[in-house]
Design a protein around this motif. Structure first.
Motif, PDB file in Angstrom:
ATOM      1  N   UNK A 262      33.261  60.236  23.194  1.00 39.76           N
ATOM      2  CA  UNK A 262      32.171  59.509  23.844  1.00 39.76           C
ATOM      3  C   UNK A 262      31.792  58.278  23.000  1.00 39.76           C
ATOM      4  N   UNK A 263      31.138  57.316  23.649  1.00 36.96           N
ATOM      5  CA  UNK A 263      30.766  56.076  22.959  1.00 36.96           C
ATOM      6  C   UNK A 263      29.815  56.332  21.797  1.00 36.96           C
ATOM      7  N   UNK A 264      28.920  57.289  21.981  1.00 35.95           N
ATOM      8  CA  UNK A 264      27.966  57.612  20.922  1.00 35.95           C
ATOM      9  C   UNK A 264      28.688  58.116  19.674  1.00 35.95           C
ATOM     10  N   UNK A 265      29.639  59.014  19.873  1.00 34.19           N
ATOM     11  CA  UNK A 265      30.407  59.541  18.731  1.00 34.19           C
ATOM     12  C   UNK A 265      31.277  58.445  18.120  1.00 34.19           C
ATOM     13  N   UNK A 266      31.916  57.635  18.962  1.00 37.04           N
ATOM     14  CA  UNK A 266      32.783  56.583  18.449  1.00 37.04           C
ATOM     15  C   UNK A 266      31.999  55.558  17.637  1.00 37.04           C
ATOM     16  N   UNK A 267      30.772  55.284  18.047  1.00 39.58           N
ATOM     17  CA  UNK A 267      29.972  54.297  17.323  1.00 39.58           C
ATOM     18  C   UNK A 267      29.600  54.777  15.916  1.00 39.58           C
ATOM     19  N   UNK A 268      29.725  56.082  15.677  1.00 42.85           N
ATOM     20  CA  UNK A 268      29.403  56.647  14.364  1.00 42.85           C
ATOM     21  C   UNK A 268      30.622  56.739  13.453  1.00 42.85           C
ATOM     22  N   UNK A 269      31.741  56.178  13.871  1.00 42.73           N
ATOM     23  CA  UNK A 269      32.970  56.263  13.073  1.00 42.73           C
ATOM     24  C   UNK A 269      32.782  55.581  11.726  1.00 42.73           C
ATOM     25  N   UNK A 270      33.527  56.052  10.754  1.00 50.55           N
ATOM     26  CA  UNK A 270      33.545  55.439   9.437  1.00 50.55           C
ATOM     27  C   UNK A 270      34.989  55.157   9.082  1.00 50.55           C
ATOM     28  N   UNK A 271      35.237  54.007   8.521  1.00 53.20           N
ATOM     29  CA  UNK A 271      36.580  53.625   8.106  1.00 53.20           C
ATOM     30  C   UNK A 271      36.581  53.496   6.596  1.00 53.20           C
ATOM     31  N   UNK A 272      37.444  54.263   5.973  1.00 53.75           N
ATOM     32  CA  UNK A 272      37.589  54.207   4.517  1.00 53.75           C
ATOM     33  C   UNK A 272      38.926  53.546   4.208  1.00 53.75           C
TER      34      UNK A 272
ATOM     35  N   UNK B 182      36.277  55.811  29.097  1.00 56.36           N
ATOM     36  CA  UNK B 182      35.948  56.565  27.922  1.00 56.36           C
ATOM     37  C   UNK B 182      37.008  56.298  26.855  1.00 56.36           C
ATOM     38  N   UNK B 183      36.591  56.307  25.626  1.00 59.44           N
ATOM     39  CA  UNK B 183      37.494  56.065  24.510  1.00 59.44           C
ATOM     40  C   UNK B 183      38.399  57.279  24.312  1.00 59.44           C
ATOM     41  N   UNK B 184      39.670  57.045  24.088  1.00 56.41           N
ATOM     42  CA  UNK B 184      40.649  58.116  23.895  1.00 56.41           C
ATOM     43  C   UNK B 184      41.392  57.915  22.577  1.00 56.41           C
ATOM     44  N   UNK B 185      41.698  59.015  21.932  1.00 54.43           N
ATOM     45  CA  UNK B 185      42.558  59.013  20.761  1.00 54.43           C
ATOM     46  C   UNK B 185      43.772  59.856  21.113  1.00 54.43           C
ATOM     47  N   UNK B 186      44.957  59.323  20.882  1.00 54.92           N
ATOM     48  CA  UNK B 186      46.197  60.036  21.183  1.00 54.92           C
ATOM     49  C   UNK B 186      47.031  60.153  19.921  1.00 54.92           C
ATOM     50  N   UNK B 187      47.491  61.357  19.660  1.00 52.06           N
ATOM     51  CA  UNK B 187      48.342  61.630  18.517  1.00 52.06           C
ATOM     52  C   UNK B 187      49.579  62.350  19.020  1.00 52.06           C
ATOM     53  N   UNK B 188      50.719  62.088  18.401  1.00 55.72           N
ATOM     54  CA  UNK B 188      51.933  62.758  18.860  1.00 55.72           C
ATOM     55  C   UNK B 188      52.850  63.089  17.701  1.00 55.72           C
ATOM     56  N   UNK B 189      53.714  64.064  17.952  1.00 54.49           N
ATOM     57  CA  UNK B 189      54.728  64.474  16.988  1.00 54.49           C
ATOM     58  C   UNK B 189      56.017  64.682  17.763  1.00 54.49           C
ATOM     59  N   UNK B 190      57.063  63.942  17.399  1.00 52.77           N
ATOM     60  CA  UNK B 190      58.344  64.000  18.106  1.00 52.77           C
ATOM     61  C   UNK B 190      59.466  64.280  17.130  1.00 52.77           C
ATOM     62  N   UNK B 191      60.413  65.069  17.600  1.00 54.46           N
ATOM     63  CA  UNK B 191      61.563  65.399  16.765  1.00 54.46           C
ATOM     64  C   UNK B 191      62.566  64.248  16.716  1.00 54.46           C
ATOM     65  N   UNK B 192      62.766  63.567  17.849  1.00 53.37           N
ATOM     66  CA  UNK B 192      63.786  62.522  17.926  1.00 53.37           C
ATOM     67  C   UNK B 192      63.164  61.136  18.035  1.00 53.37           C
ATOM     68  N   UNK B 193      63.752  60.178  17.359  1.00 51.50           N
ATOM     69  CA  UNK B 193      63.236  58.809  17.324  1.00 51.50           C
ATOM     70  C   UNK B 193      63.197  58.173  18.708  1.00 51.50           C
ATOM     71  N   UNK B 194      64.213  58.439  19.533  1.00 51.56           N
ATOM     72  CA  UNK B 194      64.243  57.820  20.864  1.00 51.56           C
ATOM     73  C   UNK B 194      63.068  58.284  21.719  1.00 51.56           C
ATOM     74  N   UNK B 195      62.723  59.559  21.622  1.00 56.23           N
ATOM     75  CA  UNK B 195      61.584  60.044  22.400  1.00 56.23           C
ATOM     76  C   UNK B 195      60.275  59.491  21.843  1.00 56.23           C
TER      77      UNK B 195
END
Length: 91
Positions: free
Chosen positions: A67-77, A1-14
């Motif tokens: 899901x693949x169905x949702x991902x196939x509906x993506x739009x890139x601006x 399944x397609x995954x999107x990962x987002x993160x927020x870190x305080x320190x550059x090393x982490x």
């Protein structure tokens, strides 16, 4: 399944450690702290376990299955996002 990962870190090393783990599982960088790729459920569980080992108190990582169905509906601006098909996972 397609995954999107987002993160927020305080320190550059982490941040670098989290990026390294995401790339190890085959996720590709879309924006500065946004990655996307294809993972099965076992890979997703392992990814979360590995990130949990290194994450610090003020850091967070959000992994969203798409899901693949949702991902196939993506739009890139704007700038087109190109994925290189020659990338592979290293285990």
């Amino acid at each position: 399944m397609y995954m999107i990962a987002s993160f927020d870190c305080k320190f550059k090393t982490n941040k670098e450690n989290i990026e390294r783990i995401l790339q190890h599982y085959g996720l590709r960088k879309i924006q500065s702290s946004l990655y996307a790729g294809d993972l099965n459920n076992d890979e997703r569980k392992n990814l979360c376990e590995n990130i949990s080992k290194i994450i610090q108190e003020k850091d967070n990582v959000l992994i969203i299955p798409v899901c693949e169905s949702c991902y196939s509906k993506k739009e890139i601006c704007g700038r087109k996002i190109k994925f290189r098909d020659d990338l592979f996972r290293v285990y």
